[in-house]
Design a protein around this motif. Structure first.
Motif, PDB file in Angstrom:
ATOM      1  N   LEU A 154       1.283  -1.173   0.515  1.00  0.00           N
ATOM      2  CA  LEU A 154       0.156   0.624  -0.190  1.00  0.00           C
ATOM      3  C   LEU A 154       1.389   0.851  -0.007  1.00  0.00           C
ATOM      4  CD1 LEU A 154      -2.990  -1.234   2.467  1.00  0.00           C
ATOM      5  CD2 LEU A 154      -3.371  -0.288   0.003  1.00  0.00           C
ATOM      6  N   ASP A 155       2.077   1.006   0.050  1.00  0.00           N
ATOM      7  CA  ASP A 155       2.931   2.273   0.170  1.00  0.00           C
ATOM      8  C   ASP A 155       3.571   2.621  -1.753  1.00  0.00           C
ATOM      9  OD1 ASP A 155       4.670   3.634   0.352  1.00  0.00           O
ATOM     10  OD2 ASP A 155       6.225   3.007   2.796  1.00  0.00           O
ATOM     11  N   PRO A 156       3.573   3.924  -1.667  1.00  0.00           N
ATOM     12  CA  PRO A 156       3.886   4.305  -2.438  1.00  0.00           C
ATOM     13  C   PRO A 156       5.419   3.788  -2.986  1.00  0.00           C
ATOM     14  CG  PRO A 156       2.587   5.521  -2.354  1.00  0.00           C
ATOM     15  CD  PRO A 156       2.624   4.894  -1.026  1.00  0.00           C
ATOM     16  N   ASP A 157       6.055   4.408  -2.057  1.00  0.00           N
ATOM     17  CA  ASP A 157       7.631   4.066  -1.399  1.00  0.00           C
ATOM     18  C   ASP A 157       8.188   2.378  -1.918  1.00  0.00           C
ATOM     19  OD1 ASP A 157       8.092   7.248  -1.842  1.00  0.00           O
ATOM     20  OD2 ASP A 157       8.385   6.889   0.299  1.00  0.00           O
ATOM     21  N   TYR A 158       7.094   1.986  -1.050  1.00  0.00           N
ATOM     22  CA  TYR A 158       7.790   0.811  -1.392  1.00  0.00           C
ATOM     23  C   TYR A 158       6.797  -0.114  -3.073  1.00  0.00           C
ATOM     24  CZ  TYR A 158       8.392  -4.368  -0.754  1.00  0.00           C
ATOM     25  OH  TYR A 158       8.923  -5.734  -0.415  1.00  0.00           O
ATOM     26  N   ARG A 159       6.367   0.233  -3.722  1.00  0.00           N
ATOM     27  CA  ARG A 159       5.999   0.010  -4.859  1.00  0.00           C
ATOM     28  C   ARG A 159       7.185   0.295  -6.078  1.00  0.00           C
ATOM     29  NH1 ARG A 159       0.690   1.145  -3.134  1.00  0.00           N
ATOM     30  NH2 ARG A 159       0.444   3.152  -4.550  1.00  0.00           N
ATOM     31  N   GLU A 160       7.321   1.634  -5.432  1.00  0.00           N
ATOM     32  CA  GLU A 160       8.810   1.940  -6.538  1.00  0.00           C
ATOM     33  C   GLU A 160       9.538   1.382  -6.595  1.00  0.00           C
ATOM     34  OE1 GLU A 160      10.586   5.155  -9.081  1.00  0.00           O
ATOM     35  OE2 GLU A 160       8.528   4.679  -8.744  1.00  0.00           O
ATOM     36  N   LYS A 161       9.927   0.653  -5.286  1.00  0.00           N
ATOM     37  CA  LYS A 161      11.246  -0.113  -5.270  1.00  0.00           C
ATOM     38  C   LYS A 161      10.632  -2.187  -5.704  1.00  0.00           C
ATOM     39  CE  LYS A 161      13.094  -0.719  -1.638  1.00  0.00           C
ATOM     40  NZ  LYS A 161      13.200  -0.991   0.116  1.00  0.00           N
ATOM     41  N   VAL A 162       9.351  -1.808  -5.974  1.00  0.00           N
ATOM     42  CA  VAL A 162       9.109  -3.748  -6.878  1.00  0.00           C
ATOM     43  C   VAL A 162       9.905  -3.315  -7.764  1.00  0.00           C
ATOM     44  CG1 VAL A 162       7.745  -4.913  -6.680  1.00  0.00           C
ATOM     45  CG2 VAL A 162       7.532  -4.039  -4.831  1.00  0.00           C
ATOM     46  N   SER A 163       8.954  -1.921  -8.519  1.00  0.00           N
ATOM     47  CA  SER A 163       9.079  -1.625  -9.913  1.00  0.00           C
ATOM     48  C   SER A 163      10.329  -1.237 -10.645  1.00  0.00           C
ATOM     49  CB  SER A 163       8.503  -0.010 -10.532  1.00  0.00           C
ATOM     50  OG  SER A 163       8.903   0.728  -9.808  1.00  0.00           O
ATOM     51  N   PHE A 164      10.830  -1.082  -9.472  1.00  0.00           N
ATOM     52  CA  PHE A 164      13.034  -0.810  -9.857  1.00  0.00           C
ATOM     53  C   PHE A 164      13.518  -2.208  -9.871  1.00  0.00           C
ATOM     54  CE2 PHE A 164      17.379  -1.016  -8.826  1.00  0.00           C
ATOM     55  CZ  PHE A 164      18.174   0.653  -9.658  1.00  0.00           C
ATOM     56  N   ALA A 165      12.583  -2.932  -8.715  1.00  0.00           N
ATOM     57  CA  ALA A 165      13.689  -4.162  -9.364  1.00  0.00           C
ATOM     58  C   ALA A 165      13.367  -5.310 -10.295  1.00  0.00           C
ATOM     59  CB  ALA A 165      13.458  -4.593  -8.129  1.00  0.00           C
ATOM     60  N   ILE A 166      12.140  -4.745 -11.363  1.00  0.00           N
ATOM     61  CA  ILE A 166      11.484  -5.877 -12.302  1.00  0.00           C
ATOM     62  C   ILE A 166      12.324  -4.373 -13.006  1.00  0.00           C
ATOM     63  CG2 ILE A 166       9.423  -5.637 -13.680  1.00  0.00           C
ATOM     64  CD1 ILE A 166       7.857  -5.773 -11.397  1.00  0.00           C
ATOM     65  N   TYR A 167      12.534  -3.341 -13.093  1.00  0.00           N
ATOM     66  CA  TYR A 167      13.582  -2.853 -14.219  1.00  0.00           C
ATOM     67  C   TYR A 167      15.113  -3.283 -15.073  1.00  0.00           C
ATOM     68  CZ  TYR A 167      15.313   1.155 -15.738  1.00  0.00           C
ATOM     69  OH  TYR A 167      16.878   2.435 -17.029  1.00  0.00           O
ATOM     70  N   LEU A 168      15.428  -3.086 -13.615  1.00  0.00           N
ATOM     71  CA  LEU A 168      16.617  -3.203 -13.260  1.00  0.00           C
ATOM     72  C   LEU A 168      16.960  -5.124 -14.117  1.00  0.00           C
ATOM     73  CD1 LEU A 168      19.884  -2.473 -12.918  1.00  0.00           C
ATOM     74  CD2 LEU A 168      19.222  -3.693  -9.852  1.00  0.00           C
TER      75      LEU A 168
END
Length: 239
Positions: A218-232
């Motif tokens: 539910l935390d946008p900052d955590y979802r940002e980390k998830v998206s960065f992990a997939i991106y990398l």
């Protein structure tokens, strides 16, 4: 007095050690981020003009799983997919989302969950094929009756070497970036992976049935980390 002085010196040494550990931890994190950012800049060249389809799971009449704190799978998958797409587009990739809003891809008049779901999934694959996608990543959120289970995990179709490599890279990235999962990429018989012609992987980004993980998602900052992990992981796939 002597005992008191010894205690004071000992306490000062302990405090000094603690401060030193904190400083080293902060510096280690800073240097790690510097190296990671440098790695991303180098790898980003590899995805220029690559065709990538990101599939936010569920949508419309199909919300997916729900958490007790109000999280809904279809909303989380769309948000993360948009973040991944934005990063890849900035790197020069041609990125397409199977859905860009709260809807599925089945015909409006179709009734019956299983029939509607099958058409929806088939059209997501058709969409990726029409775009001539080189990879297809379907983003989902997990759930289980027992609330103790947690951790992001990826799945690929047995026999799909490209999908296996993609899933393993995403899983390794989850371990590194999120640092809260020890799960491994696994083969599994899923409609998307089984029927797609390009390398494909399903990324289950956590468990909404786990209270702590639901709070994170539910935390946008955590979802940002998830998206960065997939991106990398995608950058590494095309390296």
């Amino acid at each position: 007095m002597i005992i008191f002085k010894v205690y004071r010196i000992t306490r000062q040494k302990v405090l000094a050690v603690m401060v030193g550990i904190i400083i080293l931890t902060v510096l280690s994190s800073v240097f790690r981020n510097i190296l990671l950012n440098k790695e991303v800049r180098v790898l980003a060249v590899a995805v220029a003009n690559r065709i990538i389809v990101i599939d936010p799971g569920h949508g419309g009449q199909d919300p997916g799983c729900k958490g007790q704190q109000g999280a809904v799978e279809k909303d989380i998958t769309l948000d993360i997919a948009r973040r991944v797409a934005a990063k890849l587009q900035m790197a020069g990739a041609q990125v397409y989302l199977t859905r860009s809003g709260d809807y599925d891809l089945a015909d409006p008049g179709i009734r019956g969950y299983s029939i509607r779901k099958k058409q929806d999934l088939a059209r997501r694959i058709q969409f990726a094929e029409e775009k001539h996608a080189e990879v297809l990543i379907s983003i989902h959120v997990n759930s289980f009756p027992e609330r103790k289970y947690r951790g992001a995990q990826t799945f690929y179709q047995e026999g799909d070497s490209g999908g296996k490599r993609l899933a393993e890279l995403i899983q390794d990235s989850f371990k590194t970036i999120l640092a809260n999962t020890n799960r491994v990429a696994k083969s599994g018989d899923y409609f998307i992976n089984r029927n797609s012609q390009m390398a494909s992987a399903i990324a289950e980004v956590g468990f909404l049935s786990n209270p702590e993980e639901e709070r994170l998602l539910l935390d946008p900052d955590y979802r940002e980390k998830v998206s960065f992990a997939i991106y990398l992981a995608v950058l590494k796939y095309f390296k």
